[in-house]
Design a protein around this motif. Structure first.
Motif, PDB file in Angstrom:
ATOM      1  N   HIS A  60      50.645  54.074   3.742  1.00 54.33           N
ATOM      2  CA  HIS A  60      51.724  53.273   3.144  1.00 54.33           C
ATOM      3  C   HIS A  60      53.074  53.572   3.789  1.00 54.33           C
ATOM      4  O   HIS A  60      53.605  54.677   3.678  1.00 54.33           O
ATOM      5  CB  HIS A  60      51.806  53.549   1.644  1.00 54.33           C
ATOM      6  CG  HIS A  60      52.826  52.706   0.943  1.00 54.33           C
ATOM      7  ND1 HIS A  60      52.654  51.362   0.722  1.00 54.33           N
ATOM      8  CD2 HIS A  60      54.056  53.003   0.445  1.00 54.33           C
ATOM      9  CE1 HIS A  60      53.710  50.870   0.102  1.00 54.33           C
ATOM     10  NE2 HIS A  60      54.589  51.853  -0.075  1.00 54.33           N
ATOM     11  N   HIS A  62      56.939  51.382   5.243  1.00 47.20           N
ATOM     12  CA  HIS A  62      57.701  50.143   5.411  1.00 47.20           C
ATOM     13  C   HIS A  62      58.577  50.366   6.644  1.00 47.20           C
ATOM     14  O   HIS A  62      59.705  50.837   6.504  1.00 47.20           O
ATOM     15  CB  HIS A  62      58.646  49.863   4.236  1.00 47.20           C
ATOM     16  CG  HIS A  62      58.050  49.790   2.871  1.00 47.20           C
ATOM     17  ND1 HIS A  62      58.080  48.652   2.105  1.00 47.20           N
ATOM     18  CD2 HIS A  62      57.451  50.723   2.100  1.00 47.20           C
ATOM     19  CE1 HIS A  62      57.528  48.886   0.923  1.00 47.20           C
ATOM     20  NE2 HIS A  62      57.143  50.143   0.895  1.00 47.20           N
ATOM     21  N   HIS A 201      52.163  48.441  -5.297  1.00 49.53           N
ATOM     22  CA  HIS A 201      52.936  49.585  -5.804  1.00 49.53           C
ATOM     23  C   HIS A 201      52.616  49.698  -7.292  1.00 49.53           C
ATOM     24  O   HIS A 201      52.805  48.728  -8.029  1.00 49.53           O
ATOM     25  CB  HIS A 201      54.435  49.343  -5.634  1.00 49.53           C
ATOM     26  CG  HIS A 201      54.907  49.334  -4.207  1.00 49.53           C
ATOM     27  ND1 HIS A 201      54.858  48.222  -3.416  1.00 49.53           N
ATOM     28  CD2 HIS A 201      55.444  50.319  -3.449  1.00 49.53           C
ATOM     29  CE1 HIS A 201      55.348  48.513  -2.208  1.00 49.53           C
ATOM     30  NE2 HIS A 201      55.708  49.777  -2.201  1.00 49.53           N
ATOM     31  N   HIS A 258      51.361  55.014  -5.146  1.00 50.51           N
ATOM     32  CA  HIS A 258      52.221  55.894  -5.951  1.00 50.51           C
ATOM     33  C   HIS A 258      51.474  56.503  -7.137  1.00 50.51           C
ATOM     34  O   HIS A 258      51.227  57.693  -7.150  1.00 50.51           O
ATOM     35  CB  HIS A 258      53.519  55.208  -6.415  1.00 50.51           C
ATOM     36  CG  HIS A 258      54.440  54.920  -5.282  1.00 50.51           C
ATOM     37  ND1 HIS A 258      54.881  55.894  -4.429  1.00 50.51           N
ATOM     38  CD2 HIS A 258      54.981  53.760  -4.828  1.00 50.51           C
ATOM     39  CE1 HIS A 258      55.658  55.363  -3.510  1.00 50.51           C
ATOM     40  NE2 HIS A 258      55.727  54.059  -3.718  1.00 50.51           N
ATOM     41  N   ASP A 311      55.532  56.303   2.619  1.00 49.56           N
ATOM     42  CA  ASP A 311      56.535  55.325   2.212  1.00 49.56           C
ATOM     43  C   ASP A 311      57.566  55.208   3.333  1.00 49.56           C
ATOM     44  O   ASP A 311      57.306  55.642   4.452  1.00 49.56           O
ATOM     45  CB  ASP A 311      57.157  55.678   0.864  1.00 49.56           C
ATOM     46  CG  ASP A 311      57.467  54.421   0.030  1.00 49.56           C
ATOM     47  OD1 ASP A 311      57.568  53.333   0.624  1.00 49.56           O
ATOM     48  OD2 ASP A 311      57.604  54.528  -1.187  1.00 49.56           O
TER      49      ASP A 311
HETATM   50 ZN   LIG Z   1      56.464  51.293  -0.773  1.00 43.43          ZN
END
Ligand SMILES: [Zn+2]
Length: 390
Positions: A60, A62, A201, A258, A311
């Motif tokens: 995961h 971004h 998420h 998460h 993340d």
């Molecule tokens: Zn995220």
């Protein structure tokens, strides 16, 4: 041909690490053999102090938010974090590109060989195409308005086709608090005809549950502040997991990201539904945003596999799977190195369907090899570092 040996080799295929393991690869990194090293004076063999493990999978990330490193204050909670991202994410394209290239390089250096990356725009596509890292792009849909669900799917599908040259891609949901039931239904229909990995998420913040159960809490305030009309959202008297998981497509891998506020009851509840769930933990981001971490031990009871993610740099200090492992160990929940290593390698590879090439040190695979230094009595230490061998 290259030959590597270290104090131990963790293949992830074998139950026990191989003492003085010897890994032989061809020049492209394909594994030719794994044996025990007899120790005779062979100049070709490169000895390393530490342990050799497969290349890491970051489930995961971004990339698009890499330019926000250090720009958002820590520990202020998710609604405040989201508000900040919306307010400051739009800057000159060149600035975003420069930060994404550096982030991709950082991941390579940190021994990451595969990444699941959330995208809202096309901006990262060429960087992914050029990178030696294998990328899967999740084109993310954000939208609570049920009337707009089909339009969102069409737009996301069009954006997905722009990632064809940069690895695999799918269309996906952002989070429970930004979707409508209509959008999930339309996504199910979309998934009927093709393989479409899903990421969501999930339970990153306690207010998500309050929003779903009673339409109260910080998310109602957030939408009010953003001027978004919530009239069409109806409280469901269930938390987000209970409400959304039964609606998800049943024949696609689903990555729940998460899980910071997921309870043991939630974990047991999920077993009733026929959905192919994988957990993804991002402890660095959880500490950055919410200053807490999931109870990792709960999830062993689910029977589903767990993975690790960094993340984005908007909510983390580094893009390093080893750093995430250090945080899991520091949490004191009793997760062994062997288990964490599966989270960091083979489980992510299985989620993305990359496990025939990545995720474990096995003859015929090209998983990448990482050295972890300062390894003591079967554990990483705060001084451990990752060195990418291939
Ligand atoms: Zn995220």
């Amino acid at each position: 041909m290259k030959k590597f040996t270290a104090d131990y080799v963790y293949t992830v295929e074998d139950k026990e690490p191989i003492p003085n393991g010897l890994v032989v690869t061809d020049d492209d990194g394909k594994i030719l053999s794994i044996t025990s090293y007899s120790g005779d004076n062979n100049k070709d063999v490169i000895y390393h102090k530490g342990v050799i493990v497969p290349g890491f999978i970051n489930s995961h990330c971004h990339l698009e938010l890499s330019h926000l490193k250090g720009k958002i204050k820590e520990k202020e909670g998710l609604p405040s974090f989201i508000k900040n991202v919306i307010a400051i994410r739009n800057v000159a394209e060149a600035e975003i590109e420069k930060a994404m290239i550096a982030a991709d390089k950082q991941m390579q250096k940190n021994g990451i060989v595969g990444v699941g990356d959330i995208s809202n725009t096309v901006i990262s596509a060429d960087i992914k195409a050029k990178s030696p890292i294998r990328y899967h792009t999740f084109v993310e849909m954000v939208g609570l308005d049920p009337a707009k669900s089909q339009e969102l799917i069409t737009k996301a599908d069009a954006l997905k086709s722009k990632f064809e040259h940069s690895g695999s891609a799918s269309i996906t949901l952002h989070a429970s608090y930004t979707l409508s039931k209509a959008l999930v239904k339309d996504l199910r229909r979309y998934c009927k005809n093709e393989k479409n990995l899903i990421s969501l998420h999930s339970q990153e913040n306690e207010d998500e549950n309050a929003f779903y159960r009673y339409k109260t809490g910080a998310f109602v305030q957030l939408y009010e502040d953003l001027g978004i009309n919530l009239d069409y959202f109806v409280a469901m008297s269930k938390n987000t997991l209970q409400a959304i998981v039964p609606l998800l497509p049943q024949d696609q891998n689903v990555l729940l990201v998460h899980n910071t506020f997921t309870t043991l009851k939630d974990v047991y509840m999920l077993r009733r539904f026929n959905v192919d769930i994988f957990w993804c933990f991002c402890p660095g981001a959880n500490l950055y945003i919410e200053n807490t971490m999931p109870n990792f031990k709960f999830f062993e009871k689910s029977g589903y596999l767990a993975t690790l993610g960094t993340d984005s740099l908007a909510s983390n200090h580094s893009l390093s799977i080893l750093d995430e492992m250090k945080l899991v160990q520091k949490s004191g929940r009793g997760i062994s190195f062997d288990e964490m290593l599966e989270w960091a390698t083979i489980n992510g590879a299985k989620f993305f369907g990359w496990d025939s090439e990545l995720g474990s040190i096995k003859k015929g695979k090209t998983p990448g090899l990482n050295l972890i230094t300062n390894f003591k009595d079967g554990h990483i230490t705060p001084k451990s570092e990752v060195v990418k061998l291939i």
